[in-house]
Each structure stands twice: as structure tokens, then as C-alpha cells.
Design a protein around this motif. Structure first.
Motif, PDB file in Angstrom:
ATOM      1  N   VAL A 184     -23.632 -21.838  64.124  1.00 40.15           N
ATOM      2  CA  VAL A 184     -22.259 -22.290  64.404  1.00 40.15           C
ATOM      3  C   VAL A 184     -21.462 -22.413  63.114  1.00 40.15           C
ATOM      4  O   VAL A 184     -21.919 -23.028  62.144  1.00 40.15           O
ATOM      5  N   LEU A 185     -20.271 -21.835  63.119  1.00 43.53           N
ATOM      6  CA  LEU A 185     -19.299 -21.990  62.033  1.00 43.53           C
ATOM      7  C   LEU A 185     -18.071 -22.675  62.610  1.00 43.53           C
ATOM      8  O   LEU A 185     -17.484 -22.193  63.582  1.00 43.53           O
ATOM      9  N   ILE A 186     -17.677 -23.811  62.033  1.00 41.25           N
ATOM     10  CA  ILE A 186     -16.489 -24.524  62.500  1.00 41.25           C
ATOM     11  C   ILE A 186     -15.247 -23.882  61.892  1.00 41.25           C
ATOM     12  O   ILE A 186     -15.201 -23.578  60.694  1.00 41.25           O
ATOM     13  N   SER A 215     -12.394  -9.850  60.995  1.00 44.21           N
ATOM     14  CA  SER A 215     -11.659  -8.623  60.675  1.00 44.21           C
ATOM     15  C   SER A 215     -11.709  -8.323  59.191  1.00 44.21           C
ATOM     16  O   SER A 215     -11.857  -7.164  58.775  1.00 44.21           O
ATOM     17  N   THR A 216     -11.596  -9.363  58.367  1.00 45.76           N
ATOM     18  CA  THR A 216     -11.547  -9.172  56.922  1.00 45.76           C
ATOM     19  C   THR A 216     -12.907  -8.803  56.345  1.00 45.76           C
ATOM     20  O   THR A 216     -13.002  -7.972  55.440  1.00 45.76           O
ATOM     21  N   SER A 217     -13.963  -9.412  56.885  1.00 47.81           N
ATOM     22  CA  SER A 217     -15.275  -9.223  56.259  1.00 47.81           C
ATOM     23  C   SER A 217     -16.150  -8.180  56.945  1.00 47.81           C
ATOM     24  O   SER A 217     -17.049  -7.621  56.314  1.00 47.81           O
ATOM     25  N   LEU A 260     -19.788 -15.087  56.841  1.00 45.64           N
ATOM     26  CA  LEU A 260     -18.410 -15.485  57.148  1.00 45.64           C
ATOM     27  C   LEU A 260     -18.043 -16.793  56.449  1.00 45.64           C
ATOM     28  O   LEU A 260     -16.896 -16.984  56.051  1.00 45.64           O
ATOM     29  N   ALA A 261     -19.021 -17.683  56.292  1.00 42.34           N
ATOM     30  CA  ALA A 261     -18.758 -18.953  55.602  1.00 42.34           C
ATOM     31  C   ALA A 261     -18.399 -18.720  54.145  1.00 42.34           C
ATOM     32  O   ALA A 261     -17.579 -19.452  53.567  1.00 42.34           O
ATOM     33  N   GLN A 262     -18.981 -17.698  53.536  1.00 36.76           N
ATOM     34  CA  GLN A 262     -18.645 -17.380  52.141  1.00 36.76           C
ATOM     35  C   GLN A 262     -17.189 -16.935  52.021  1.00 36.76           C
ATOM     36  O   GLN A 262     -16.499 -17.289  51.068  1.00 36.76           O
ATOM     37  N   LEU A 263     -16.712 -16.161  52.996  1.00 34.30           N
ATOM     38  CA  LEU A 263     -15.309 -15.750  52.968  1.00 34.30           C
ATOM     39  C   LEU A 263     -14.404 -16.924  53.288  1.00 34.30           C
ATOM     40  O   LEU A 263     -13.362 -17.108  52.648  1.00 34.30           O
ATOM     41  N   ARG A 264     -14.787 -17.725  54.253  1.00 32.57           N
ATOM     42  CA  ARG A 264     -13.972 -18.882  54.622  1.00 32.57           C
ATOM     43  C   ARG A 264     -13.740 -19.791  53.407  1.00 32.57           C
ATOM     44  O   ARG A 264     -12.670 -20.391  53.257  1.00 32.57           O
ATOM     45  N   ILE A 314     -13.087 -19.120  50.352  1.00 30.67           N
ATOM     46  CA  ILE A 314     -11.988 -18.768  49.456  1.00 30.67           C
ATOM     47  C   ILE A 314     -10.643 -18.758  50.181  1.00 30.67           C
ATOM     48  O   ILE A 314      -9.614 -18.474  49.574  1.00 30.67           O
ATOM     49  N   ILE A 315     -10.662 -19.067  51.480  1.00 30.12           N
ATOM     50  CA  ILE A 315      -9.415 -19.164  52.247  1.00 30.12           C
ATOM     51  C   ILE A 315      -9.069 -20.623  52.504  1.00 30.12           C
ATOM     52  O   ILE A 315      -7.941 -21.060  52.324  1.00 30.12           O
ATOM     53  N   ASP A 316     -10.086 -21.369  52.932  1.00 28.12           N
ATOM     54  CA  ASP A 316      -9.899 -22.754  53.345  1.00 28.12           C
ATOM     55  C   ASP A 316     -11.220 -23.451  53.053  1.00 28.12           C
ATOM     56  O   ASP A 316     -12.153 -23.348  53.833  1.00 28.12           O
ATOM     57  N   ARG A 317     -11.305 -24.112  51.916  1.00 28.68           N
ATOM     58  CA  ARG A 317     -12.587 -24.629  51.395  1.00 28.68           C
ATOM     59  C   ARG A 317     -13.422 -25.325  52.463  1.00 28.68           C
ATOM     60  O   ARG A 317     -14.637 -25.179  52.546  1.00 28.68           O
ATOM     61  N   GLN A 318     -12.750 -26.054  53.325  1.00 31.20           N
ATOM     62  CA  GLN A 318     -13.423 -26.698  54.435  1.00 31.20           C
ATOM     63  C   GLN A 318     -12.356 -27.197  55.396  1.00 31.20           C
ATOM     64  O   GLN A 318     -11.171 -27.217  55.066  1.00 31.20           O
ATOM     65  N   GLY A 319     -12.785 -27.576  56.588  1.00 33.34           N
ATOM     66  CA  GLY A 319     -11.841 -28.116  57.549  1.00 33.34           C
ATOM     67  C   GLY A 319     -11.620 -29.605  57.334  1.00 33.34           C
ATOM     68  O   GLY A 319     -11.938 -30.161  56.283  1.00 33.34           O
TER      69      GLY A 319
END
Length: 488
Positions: A194-196, A208-210, A356-360, A362-367
Motif C-alpha cells: 500500500v502506498l498512501i 504515468s511518470t515512472s 513509486l514511493a521513490q518518485l513520490r 521528489i514530488i511530495d515528501r510525504q502526506g
């Protein structure tokens, strides 16, 4: 300096302090070349006299510019513009440049605007609304969420609670979600699957990006969600379309596409196809999974309102029958509770989730860790599950009331099928009705609904739209239909 006195105007009624006004205006004169490198400035008393302000204001402005490196002070000599500035000579503007006078509105550099991103943001402020299928926030468990948020905000180790967390999201929420999805969707996952996310749209962007590259082929329904298609086009993919009938996308066409060219990803809303709300038939589900395994394409399953199905037992998602790790399953609490709470999830194989968490990162460090833990608490205590049962009853009643109103009041003007689930009715208006004009007239009577134009493919005019019923009470729905009748 005296020559440029007219360029310095202090507004004593402005919120910005006078010294900052003076400092900013002098900075602009230096940048524009009116004040040259090495030029001596007036003394603080003399400039204060010219500008009719207090000397301390000028001193503060000079100190600010000294600190920023625009000015230098020479002992016994005075204050000067620094010597190491590049030579800036004001240039006359060409005719083509004279229109660009406000840098706050128009950039001085060029960039390409992508047509596929030109999609209006929905900000409805109307009293009545037959929206795209949104929940009623008046039903949301806000008191319970408030208490949970306060508890998670104030209690526990503050360094951990208010610090950086796992990019994948709150471990507590991931664990609770895994248990919840296993129980309600027939999945067989752990928190590592699970990825939040902030919502489904973030999951689409990450995938789409990765996982897509320019030129990849992505397959969607001929009627599909524009938000998904925008992400695929942004990644440079070719978007191919399948026909959609009363049983969802025609999977047999997908097999023919696979034989002709490589397919990288198939996007679908299997439970309630967007926008028509129909469920993908069981045999097509099995066929789709067989094709995914045979041809090696990704299945992105967007299950945007699984929790709201009005028959006795809804179909399980494709992800529950995936034995080859081909399905990425995405959902959120946006439709379950409220769009304001940006908590969603993506389920997939562990190695994909890690990627996907690695890409996330650099977009949004965390929720929002506090919000995520609050949702975990509500899942653990059963609050969300009780809310969903209550909402299901309310939305089923609203669906029945709304469909009956449409049938008895406007049956000769439109056609629809009563949806088995979801929060909207796919409605086909009579060809004699100008749907765009109808929507405009309705807005003048404080009723919002989409004119459906974004559902049209090039060269087609469906004259159909989604009319959402879940966010309005039965009484409000009756008023909505009365307004519709009056404008028709």
C-alpha cells in the motif's frame, strides 16, 4: 540622485512599511540602470527632506540595501551603489515588447502550453447542484474525525508525531487499509503493498511518470475520465480507445489491439465505468486479466466509488483475481467522505510500490501524517465502516427519489438507466435540447450541472452528462428537477 527623486514615491497609507517601499523602489532603479554602479547617493538627511519623510526611514532603507548587497558604505565619504554590478543601460522597448509591462502577469521567457491540460477547475458555489457524483459532506463523521485529529496532534512522541515519516505514508493507516481492503475487496495484501496518496489523480501521475515512456500505448474507454487521459498524454503516451457499451469497455477490441501493437497500460473504472456508471461484465473481467498476463500490460484499476453499490453484493475488483501481479488498484476517501480530505491509496506488488514511493518523494515528501493517522484510528474503531453503511442507505434513497423524479417529470426530454451503484446518473438528453444553453439557463436559477461537453470526442456530440444525486437531500433534488423542468 536628485534627478530620480520623482521615481521615489512613499505611500504613507500602505500596509508595507515606508522604509521597505523606499528600498524596493531604489532596488528597481539600480536594476533598471537608472542608478549606476559606483554612483553616490544622497545623504539620509537630504533624501528625507526631498521625500518629506523621517530621516530614520531613509537610514532603515539604506541599511536594508546594504544588507542585501546593493549598496556599500565608504567611511567618511558616504553611501554608494556597489561597484561590482554589471553595467545596466536602459534599452528602448521594441514595439512588440511594449505590451509586456506587468511581470507579475506575463513572464519574460517563453514556454509551451499543453492543450491537454486546459481543463477548467470545478468550483461550484451554487445553492443547488447535480454535480459529477460527489458525496454529501453533511453526512461525514466530522465530530469523530475532529476528535481523532486532535488526539493524534497532541498525544505521543512529538518528534515522531510531527516530524518526517515514511514516504509511503503512515504505517498505521497502511496496515488498517490492508486489513480493510482484504475484508471488503477480497485482496490478499499487507501494508507493504500500500502506498498512501493525496488522491487517485496522484496515483495516476506517479504511474504515468515512472512506468510510461514517450510513445507507449495506453488503452482507455471511448468514454473515459479526462483526468486520467491528461496524465497519459502528459507522459507522451499514445491514447487508444475501446468502444463502450451497456457492459463497459469492449474487451474483445483490446485483444485485436494487442495483436497489432504493444500495449503498455489499460486504464479502467471496472466497478462503475466513468462516466456511464455501468459495471464491467464478469466474462470481460476474466478476459482482461488473461490478456494482461499474456501480453504483459499494466492494468490500472480506478475503483473510485466501490463502497456505494446498491445491489445485494457488488462484484469484487479485478485486483482480487489478479494472480500475475498485473493490476494496480487505486481508490480514495474522496467519494467516501469528502473531497477536502486528500487521502487515497494505491495497491500493487511491493517492488512497484517501492519504486513509486521513490518518485513520490521528489514530488511530495510525504502526506499529512496527522490526518493519515486520524483516518487509521477511524478505520480501527469502525467509524468509517459505520459511516459507509449509513451513507449507502442515504444515497440509495436519493438515487431512487431522483430517478423517479426524472422519469415522471422529464421522461419525455431525456433517457437514462437507473444505476446499480455510484453517485450519478448518466443522462442522455433529447437532441432538440441544447445542453450547453440549458446549463447556462440553470445557473441563472442557482442550479449547477455539467453541460457534458468534455465527454464528447472530436466530431461527436453525445448531448449527455452525469447528474449527481448523492450530495443533495430528497427535498433538494425535487427543487433541482423543478428548476430543470422550468429551463427546459
Amino acid at each position: 540622485m536628485i534627478a530620480y527623486q520623482s521615481h521615489l514615491v512613499i505611500d504613507k497609507t500602505a500596509k508595507q512599511p515606508a522604509y521597505l517601499q523606499l528600498a524596493n523602489q531604489m532596488t528597481n532603479l539600480i536594476r533598471g540602470g537608472e542608478l549606476r554602479a559606483g554612483q553616490k547617493l544622497l545623504g539620509s538627511r537630504q533624501l528625507a527632506l526631498f521625500l518629506n519623510i523621517h530621516r530614520k526611514t531613509v537610514v532603515q532603507a539604506y541599511d536594508e540595501l546594504l544588507a542585501q548587497g546593493w549598496l556599500e558604505s565608504r567611511a567618511g565619504s558616504g553611501t554608494y551603489v556597489v561597484e561590482n554590478l554589471p553595467e545596466m543601460t536602459p534599452q528602448p522597448l521594441a514595439d512588440s515588447q511594449k505590451l509586456i509591462i506587468n511581470p507579475a502577469k506575463t513572464a519574460g521567457f517563453l514556454f509551451n502550453e499543453a492543450p491537454h491540460l486546459q481543463r477548467p477547475v470545478l468550483l461550484s458555489s451554487f445553492q443547488f447542484h447535480l454535480d459529477d457524483g460527489f458525496p454529501d459532506p453533511r453526512l461525514a463523521p466530522l465530530n469523530e474525525l475532529t476528535r481523532a485529529y486532535r488526539s493524534n496532534l497532541l498525544h505521543g512522541n512529538s518528534y515522531v508525531r510531527l516530524g518526517y515519516g515514511d514516504t509511503k505514508g503512515s504505517a498505521w493507516l497502511r496496515r488498517e487499509l490492508a486489513d480493510y481492503l482484504n475484508e471488503t475487496r477480497g485482496l490478499k495484501i499487507t501494508l507493504e503493498n500500500v502506498l498512501i496518496l493525496r488522491g487517485t489523480i496522484m496515483g495516476l501521475y506517479l504511474v504515468s511518470t515512472s512506468l510510461l515512456k514517450k510513445g507507449d500505448n495506453v488503452v482507455v474507454g471511448s468514454l473515459s475520465w479526462a483526468g486520467a487521459n491528461m496524465n497519459f498524454m502528459q507522459a507522451g503516451a499514445n491514447v487508444l480507445k475501446l468502444s463502450v457499451d451497456e457492459y463497459g469497455p469492449v474487451v474483445e477490441e483490446l485483444e485485436q489491439l494487442c495483436k497489432k501493437q504493444p500495449i503498455r497500460l489499460v486504464y479502467l473504472t471496472s466497478h462503475h465505468h466513468y462516466p456511464t456508471t455501468v459495471a464491467l461484465r464478469a466474462d470481460r473481467r476474466l478476459k482482461l486479466l488473461q490478456l494482461a498476463e499474456e501480453y504483459g500490460f499494466i492494468v490500472f484499476e480506478d475503483d473510485y466509488d466501490y463502497d456505494f453499490h446498491y445491489l445485494s453484493k457488488p462484484l469484487l475488483p479485478l485486483a482480487s483475481a489478479d494472480r500475475a501481479g498485473m493490476v494496480l488498484y487505486c481508490g480514495s476517501f474522496t467519494k467516501a467522505i469528502s473531497p477536502a480530505f486528500r487521502v487515497g491509496y494505491l495497491v500493487g506488488p511491493e517492488n512497484v510500490i517501492n519504486h513509486l514511493a521513490q518518485l513520490r518523494r521528489i514530488i511530495d515528501r510525504q502526506g499529512d501524517l496527522i490526518l493519515e493517522n486520524s483516518f487509521a484510528e477511524l478505520l480501527q474503531s469502525g467509524v468509517i465502516q459505520r459511516h459507509l453503511r449509513k451513507s449507502l442507505r442515504a444515497y440509495r434513497e436519493r438515487r431512487d427519489v431522483f430517478c423517479e423524479l426524472l422519469r415522471t417529470t422529464l421522461g419525455n426530454c431525456l433517457d437514462f438507466q437507473v444505476p446499480d451503484g455510484g453517485m450519478a446518473v448518466w443522462t442522455q438528453f433529447d437532441k432538440s435540447i441544447d445542453l450547453a444553453l440549458l446549463a447556462e439557463k440553470a445557473e441563472k436559477k442557482d442550479l449547477f450541472f455539467s453541460n457534458g461537453m468534455h465527454h464528447n470526442s472530436p466530431g461527436s456530440a453525445l448531448n449527455a452528462t452525469r447528474l449527481g444525486f448523492a450530495s443533495s437531500t430528497p427535498e433538494e433534488l425535487e427543487q433541482c428537477v423543478d428548476i430543470l423542468k422550468s429551463v427546459i
